[in-house]
Structure formats: structure tokens, C-alpha cells
Design a protein around this motif. Sequence first.
Motif, PDB file in Angstrom:
ATOM      1  N   ASN A  84      -0.739  -9.784  -8.400  1.00 17.11           N
ATOM      2  CA  ASN A  84      -0.409 -11.214  -8.471  1.00 17.11           C
ATOM      3  C   ASN A  84       0.669 -11.486  -9.520  1.00 17.11           C
ATOM      4  OD1 ASN A  84      -2.101 -12.016  -6.402  1.00 17.11           O
ATOM      5  ND2 ASN A  84      -3.819 -12.437  -7.768  1.00 17.11           N
ATOM      6  N   LEU A  85       0.546 -10.846 -10.682  1.00 19.67           N
ATOM      7  CA  LEU A  85       1.568 -11.013 -11.721  1.00 19.67           C
ATOM      8  C   LEU A  85       2.934 -10.548 -11.221  1.00 19.67           C
ATOM      9  CD1 LEU A  85      -0.278  -9.820 -14.959  1.00 19.67           C
ATOM     10  CD2 LEU A  85       0.658 -12.095 -14.541  1.00 19.67           C
ATOM     11  N   LEU A  86       2.946  -9.403 -10.586  1.00 19.92           N
ATOM     12  CA  LEU A  86       4.200  -8.853 -10.066  1.00 19.92           C
ATOM     13  C   LEU A  86       4.808  -9.787  -9.014  1.00 19.92           C
ATOM     14  CD1 LEU A  86       6.315  -6.626  -9.760  1.00 19.92           C
ATOM     15  CD2 LEU A  86       4.699  -5.362  -8.313  1.00 19.92           C
ATOM     16  N   LEU A  87       3.986 -10.253  -8.088  1.00 26.18           N
ATOM     17  CA  LEU A  87       4.482 -11.162  -7.045  1.00 26.18           C
ATOM     18  C   LEU A  87       4.990 -12.480  -7.645  1.00 26.18           C
ATOM     19  CD1 LEU A  87       1.830 -10.461  -4.280  1.00 26.18           C
ATOM     20  CD2 LEU A  87       4.273  -9.902  -4.171  1.00 26.18           C
ATOM     21  N   ASN A 116       4.418   0.132 -13.479  1.00 23.38           N
ATOM     22  CA  ASN A 116       5.807   0.587 -13.472  1.00 23.38           C
ATOM     23  C   ASN A 116       6.701  -0.368 -12.668  1.00 23.38           C
ATOM     24  OD1 ASN A 116       7.972   2.347 -14.026  1.00 23.38           O
ATOM     25  ND2 ASN A 116       7.647   3.417 -12.086  1.00 23.38           N
ATOM     26  N   LEU A 117       6.209  -0.802 -11.513  1.00 21.88           N
ATOM     27  CA  LEU A 117       6.974  -1.758 -10.690  1.00 21.88           C
ATOM     28  C   LEU A 117       7.212  -3.064 -11.445  1.00 21.88           C
ATOM     29  CD1 LEU A 117       5.477  -1.381  -7.097  1.00 21.88           C
ATOM     30  CD2 LEU A 117       7.819  -0.851  -7.824  1.00 21.88           C
ATOM     31  N   PHE A 118       6.217  -3.491 -12.207  1.00 19.92           N
ATOM     32  CA  PHE A 118       6.350  -4.720 -12.990  1.00 19.92           C
ATOM     33  C   PHE A 118       7.508  -4.574 -13.988  1.00 19.92           C
ATOM     34  CE2 PHE A 118       5.319  -7.800 -16.291  1.00 19.92           C
ATOM     35  CZ  PHE A 118       4.958  -8.913 -15.541  1.00 19.92           C
ATOM     36  N   ARG A 119       7.551  -3.435 -14.696  1.00 23.86           N
ATOM     37  CA  ARG A 119       8.641  -3.189 -15.655  1.00 23.86           C
ATOM     38  C   ARG A 119       9.991  -3.113 -14.941  1.00 23.86           C
ATOM     39  NH1 ARG A 119       4.505  -0.029 -17.792  1.00 23.86           N
ATOM     40  NH2 ARG A 119       5.256   1.875 -16.798  1.00 23.86           N
ATOM     41  N   GLN A 120      10.011  -2.468 -13.781  1.00 23.28           N
ATOM     42  CA  GLN A 120      11.252  -2.361 -12.998  1.00 23.28           C
ATOM     43  C   GLN A 120      11.723  -3.745 -12.531  1.00 23.28           C
ATOM     44  OE1 GLN A 120      13.088   0.447 -12.283  1.00 23.28           O
ATOM     45  NE2 GLN A 120      11.708   1.637 -13.592  1.00 23.28           N
ATOM     46  N   GLU A 131      13.926  -3.870  -4.047  1.00 22.74           N
ATOM     47  CA  GLU A 131      13.516  -3.208  -2.790  1.00 22.74           C
ATOM     48  C   GLU A 131      13.894  -1.731  -2.792  1.00 22.74           C
ATOM     49  OE1 GLU A 131      13.198  -5.307   1.072  1.00 22.74           O
ATOM     50  OE2 GLU A 131      14.452  -6.819   0.095  1.00 22.74           O
ATOM     51  N   LYS A 132      15.025  -1.391  -3.454  1.00 24.82           N
ATOM     52  CA  LYS A 132      15.407   0.023  -3.571  1.00 24.82           C
ATOM     53  C   LYS A 132      14.359   0.769  -4.401  1.00 24.82           C
ATOM     54  CE  LYS A 132      20.389  -0.071  -3.004  1.00 24.82           C
ATOM     55  NZ  LYS A 132      21.572  -0.504  -3.741  1.00 24.82           N
ATOM     56  N   VAL A 133      13.927   0.153  -5.500  1.00 31.78           N
ATOM     57  CA  VAL A 133      12.890   0.759  -6.346  1.00 31.78           C
ATOM     58  C   VAL A 133      11.611   0.963  -5.503  1.00 31.78           C
ATOM     59  CG1 VAL A 133      11.325   0.338  -8.297  1.00 31.78           C
ATOM     60  CG2 VAL A 133      13.766  -0.178  -8.515  1.00 31.78           C
ATOM     61  N   LEU A 134      11.260  -0.069  -4.744  1.00 29.08           N
ATOM     62  CA  LEU A 134      10.072  -0.022  -3.905  1.00 29.08           C
ATOM     63  C   LEU A 134      10.180   1.062  -2.846  1.00 29.08           C
ATOM     64  CD1 LEU A 134       7.485  -1.694  -3.916  1.00 29.08           C
ATOM     65  CD2 LEU A 134       8.548  -3.270  -2.304  1.00 29.08           C
ATOM     66  N   SER A 135      11.358   1.216  -2.261  1.00 24.44           N
ATOM     67  CA  SER A 135      11.533   2.215  -1.180  1.00 24.44           C
ATOM     68  C   SER A 135      11.437   3.650  -1.724  1.00 24.44           C
ATOM     69  CB  SER A 135      12.861   2.014  -0.452  1.00 24.44           C
ATOM     70  OG  SER A 135      13.936   2.368  -1.318  1.00 24.44           O
ATOM     71  N   ARG A 136      11.707   3.828  -3.023  1.00 28.33           N
ATOM     72  CA  ARG A 136      11.602   5.167  -3.609  1.00 28.33           C
ATOM     73  C   ARG A 136      10.152   5.619  -3.777  1.00 28.33           C
ATOM     74  NH1 ARG A 136      15.215   4.504  -8.735  1.00 28.33           N
ATOM     75  NH2 ARG A 136      15.834   2.531  -7.841  1.00 28.33           N
TER      76      ARG A 136
END
Length: 138
Positions: A84-87, A116-120, A131-136
Motif C-alpha cells: 500500500n505504501l509503495l502504491l 527494495n522497490l520502495f527505495r527504487q 516499470e523497467k525496475v519492475l520488469s527486472r
Amino acid sequence: GDDRSDIVEQIIRFETDLYHAKKLSPIILAATLIMSNKLIDKERIKELWEEIKMLDVLDVAREKGIEEGEKIGIEKGELKATRNLLLNLLFEKFSGVPRRVSHRIKEIEDQNVLDNLFRQAIRCENMEAFEKVLSRLE
């Protein structure tokens, strides 16, 4: 069996219930079983003893199950909160979140990946970069 063995069996059941309610020492229960061996046949005593040991195992298993359940519940709560925080971060930063991105984030079950996604996400300039980070991850 006869009346005496029925009564003794009822006493043992009663004491077993008290023992499991933590209101009776196991020593007293064992003593009752030992003393009743003249009144109840050996097989029945063995059965009752096994029942008592089994109930003990079930108590321990139930307590462990409750502890595990609480731990899993806490972990699931942390995952949901981080998602939820990330979204919310993505929504605020990029004025919206594509459904494919939110769907992908909701599938992630690893707390470290979400952290890690949150920091990115904080570092990304735009949704395409995120989305590039997510696709990796795939």
C-alpha cells in the motif's frame, strides 16, 4: 466392565480434563492410573495413558499452530502495508498507477523485494523507469 471399573474410568477422565485445564498435577493423574490398575484391565490403562499422552501432544501442536498463525498473520500484514505504501508513493509521485503495475506489485510476496522497490520508486524519474525496475524482477 463392572460398576467399579466404570467409576474409576470416570475419575480418570475427570482428572484428565482437570490436568488439561492446568488445574491438576500430572503426578496425581499418574498416581490415579497406577492405583486403578487393580480395578481396570491393563489394556484399558494403556489406552487411557496413550490418550493422555496424545492430548498432551495435541495441546503442544495447537499452541505451536497458534504461534505460527500469528507469525504468518503479522508477515502478511507487513507485506500488505508495504504494498500500500509503495502504491501510494507511485500514485502521488506519478499521478496514477497503471493497472498492470499495481497488479504486479500485489503479486509480490517477498518483503525484501517490496522494500527494495520502495527505495527504487523514490529514485525513479517517471513511471517508465519504475516499470523497467519492475520488469527486472522476472
